[in-house]
Design a protein around this motif. Sequence first.
Motif, mmCIF file in Angstrom:
data_model
loop_
_atom_site.group_PDB
_atom_site.id
_atom_site.type_symbol
_atom_site.label_atom_id
_atom_site.label_comp_id
_atom_site.label_asym_id
_atom_site.label_seq_id
_atom_site.Cartn_x
_atom_site.Cartn_y
_atom_site.Cartn_z
ATOM 1 N N LYS A 1 27.636 31.291 42.948
ATOM 2 C CA LYS A 1 28.679 31.927 43.744
ATOM 3 C C LYS A 1 30.074 31.823 43.117
ATOM 4 C CE LYS A 1 26.419 31.272 48.241
ATOM 5 N NZ LYS A 1 26.521 30.628 49.570
ATOM 6 N N HIS A 2 30.266 30.876 42.217
ATOM 7 C CA HIS A 2 31.611 30.647 41.702
ATOM 8 C C HIS A 2 31.664 30.683 40.174
ATOM 9 C CE1 HIS A 2 33.079 29.651 45.734
ATOM 10 N NE2 HIS A 2 31.978 28.939 45.885
ATOM 11 N N GLN A 3 31.192 29.608 39.516
ATOM 12 C CA GLN A 3 31.366 29.492 38.068
ATOM 13 C C GLN A 3 30.675 30.616 37.297
ATOM 14 O OE1 GLN A 3 30.758 26.911 40.019
ATOM 15 N NE2 GLN A 3 32.222 25.284 39.518
ATOM 16 N N GLU A 4 29.504 31.058 37.761
ATOM 17 C CA GLU A 4 28.798 32.113 37.024
ATOM 18 C C GLU A 4 29.618 33.403 36.984
ATOM 19 O OE1 GLU A 4 24.324 32.745 36.967
ATOM 20 O OE2 GLU A 4 24.972 34.368 38.311
ATOM 21 N N LEU A 5 30.256 33.735 38.094
ATOM 22 C CA LEU A 5 31.103 34.928 38.127
ATOM 23 C C LEU A 5 32.236 34.812 37.119
ATOM 24 C CD1 LEU A 5 31.330 35.440 41.998
ATOM 25 C CD2 LEU A 5 29.751 36.533 40.386
ATOM 26 N N MET A 6 32.825 33.622 37.025
ATOM 27 C CA MET A 6 33.901 33.407 36.065
ATOM 28 C C MET A 6 33.395 33.510 34.634
ATOM 29 S SD MET A 6 36.060 29.911 35.399
ATOM 30 C CE MET A 6 34.533 29.079 34.923
ATOM 31 N N VAL A 7 32.257 32.873 34.344
ATOM 32 C CA VAL A 7 31.722 32.848 32.984
ATOM 33 C C VAL A 7 31.386 34.261 32.512
ATOM 34 C CG1 VAL A 7 29.754 32.107 31.582
ATOM 35 C CG2 VAL A 7 30.854 30.483 33.132
ATOM 36 N N LEU A 8 30.636 35.003 33.322
ATOM 37 C CA LEU A 8 30.253 36.356 32.922
ATOM 38 C C LEU A 8 31.467 37.275 32.876
ATOM 39 C CD1 LEU A 8 26.886 36.817 34.862
ATOM 40 C CD2 LEU A 8 27.283 35.936 32.557
ATOM 41 N N GLY A 9 32.424 37.069 33.769
ATOM 42 C CA GLY A 9 33.645 37.868 33.743
ATOM 43 C C GLY A 9 34.438 37.640 32.468
ATOM 44 N N GLN A 10 34.548 36.367 32.042
ATOM 45 C CA GLN A 10 35.257 36.069 30.803
ATOM 46 C C GLN A 10 34.540 36.638 29.584
ATOM 47 O OE1 GLN A 10 38.353 34.369 30.228
ATOM 48 N NE2 GLN A 10 38.454 35.052 32.350
ATOM 49 N N LEU A 11 33.216 36.644 29.622
ATOM 50 C CA LEU A 11 32.454 37.240 28.530
ATOM 51 C C LEU A 11 32.705 38.749 28.468
ATOM 52 C CD1 LEU A 11 30.417 37.197 26.256
ATOM 53 C CD2 LEU A 11 28.580 37.175 27.957
ATOM 54 N N ALA A 12 32.722 39.406 29.624
ATOM 55 C CA ALA A 12 33.013 40.842 29.651
ATOM 56 C C ALA A 12 34.421 41.113 29.127
ATOM 57 C CB ALA A 12 32.848 41.383 31.073
ATOM 58 N N GLU A 13 35.382 40.266 29.515
ATOM 59 C CA GLU A 13 36.747 40.407 29.013
ATOM 60 C C GLU A 13 36.777 40.297 27.486
ATOM 61 O OE1 GLU A 13 39.601 41.045 30.365
ATOM 62 O OE2 GLU A 13 39.615 40.443 32.472
ATOM 63 N N GLN A 14 36.010 39.342 26.952
ATOM 64 C CA GLN A 14 35.986 39.146 25.510
ATOM 65 C C GLN A 14 35.371 40.351 24.802
ATOM 66 O OE1 GLN A 14 37.445 36.525 23.939
ATOM 67 N NE2 GLN A 14 37.071 37.780 22.130
ATOM 68 N N LEU A 15 34.348 40.948 25.396
ATOM 69 C CA LEU A 15 33.721 42.133 24.818
ATOM 70 C C LEU A 15 34.704 43.303 24.780
ATOM 71 C CD1 LEU A 15 30.235 41.791 26.529
ATOM 72 C CD2 LEU A 15 30.617 41.858 24.052
ATOM 73 N N VAL A 16 35.421 43.502 25.879
ATOM 74 C CA VAL A 16 36.407 44.590 25.921
ATOM 75 C C VAL A 16 37.517 44.336 24.912
ATOM 76 C CG1 VAL A 16 38.108 45.772 27.361
ATOM 77 C CG2 VAL A 16 35.872 45.175 28.313
ATOM 78 N N ARG A 17 37.962 43.067 24.812
ATOM 79 C CA ARG A 17 39.017 42.719 23.868
ATOM 80 C C ARG A 17 38.554 42.981 22.433
ATOM 81 N NH1 ARG A 17 39.512 37.777 25.266
ATOM 82 N NH2 ARG A 17 41.139 38.135 26.821
#
Length: 399
Positions: free
Chosen positions: A110-126
Amino acid sequence: MSLTQLPDYGAVLAEVREVRRAGIVRLRELRLPVLTGMSAGPGEGSPGEPHFPAVERLLRSAVAAMGGGTLQEAAEYSLGLARGTRDWPPADRRRRAAQVYGVSVERFRKHQELMVLGQLAEQLVRGAAGGEDEPAGAAPPGPARRLAPSHRRIEVTAGGYTHHVTLHVHGVDLLRDIDVIVSPSNTHFALPEPYKSSVAASLRRAGAHRDPAGRLVEDRIRDELRSWTDRFAPGALPVAPGTVAVTGAGALTHQGIRRIHHAAVAVPRPGTNDYDVLPDDVTRAVTRVFALLAESGGPKARAAQEMPEEPLRSVCLPLLGAGRGGLTPTESFSALWAAVEAELARGGGWDIHILVRRTERAALVAELLTGVGVPADASPGALPLAAPPLVAPPAGRPS
């Protein structure tokens, strides 16, 4: 790629979550148009053709650019990119990622997984923008970075006695000149396959005798452990948690290793691939390790009996139960240290070694040993140690 051509963050995140559910081994079955478009170079393949290796390389590069630490480690476990986790089912990967943060699976989901995958998506876009931004967690310009030390000697006090604990930060198969290595096991003493990455698998692999071409000649540690179970636990019956079986070290004797103590701390959960490990069983197993050392001729026993054989003095302990067993690193260390500290407080003349494979865990263990900033999930009353500085290993001391 121009800013007007950047992939949509929401679309990237949706496909990353799909990869998390399926895992890297099932990339071929997934329809990932956004990640495929980001990973395919000019002129590669035909329109609409998935680029499985390229998508995996893209994901690995993005995870590697996350700056290390718990964020990167959790991302590696979530997607199955960590060594030895490629074929793990999604539930096992999520549980292992939750252990990185020391939280329950449900809280992580509910919490950390959303952050982890969100940061990975951010890194891919970057990354798709051409690397205009600094990677997440990149170090600021400054002096060249240095490798973290693979060995530390830490002074501790127990029961009025001063001792030194050596902290190793590398694979178990690199240990040298240590009398006894403790290997975590399950209550059936069933060793994992030697190609796996666990401590027990690494010891089995390193202890096997091979011919000059690298072919297996004798699986010495497995054979000796099987002889032990045939004698003391026939019929594939489980032993009590905390039981310790002693074998030789096989080919590891050439590295100065004399014994392997197999500690049964993991209880298989029926109908699953999971295990349950209780901190009390870890403490009980480590206590039994010291009892067996004393019985087989520890420093005091050898001195009393004037036996000519070199005494068993040194023992190396990994973080028992902190892998698939479900214990957090702090829980595991607190449980094993309870037994170690009790032995040292009695004046035991043991040379204690602690083994971890990642620098983050080494920093945690050093922090716990020195008593600085003990995390909130440490056992009450555990680790009542002073806070001396780290000292360098003495010159010429073997590792």
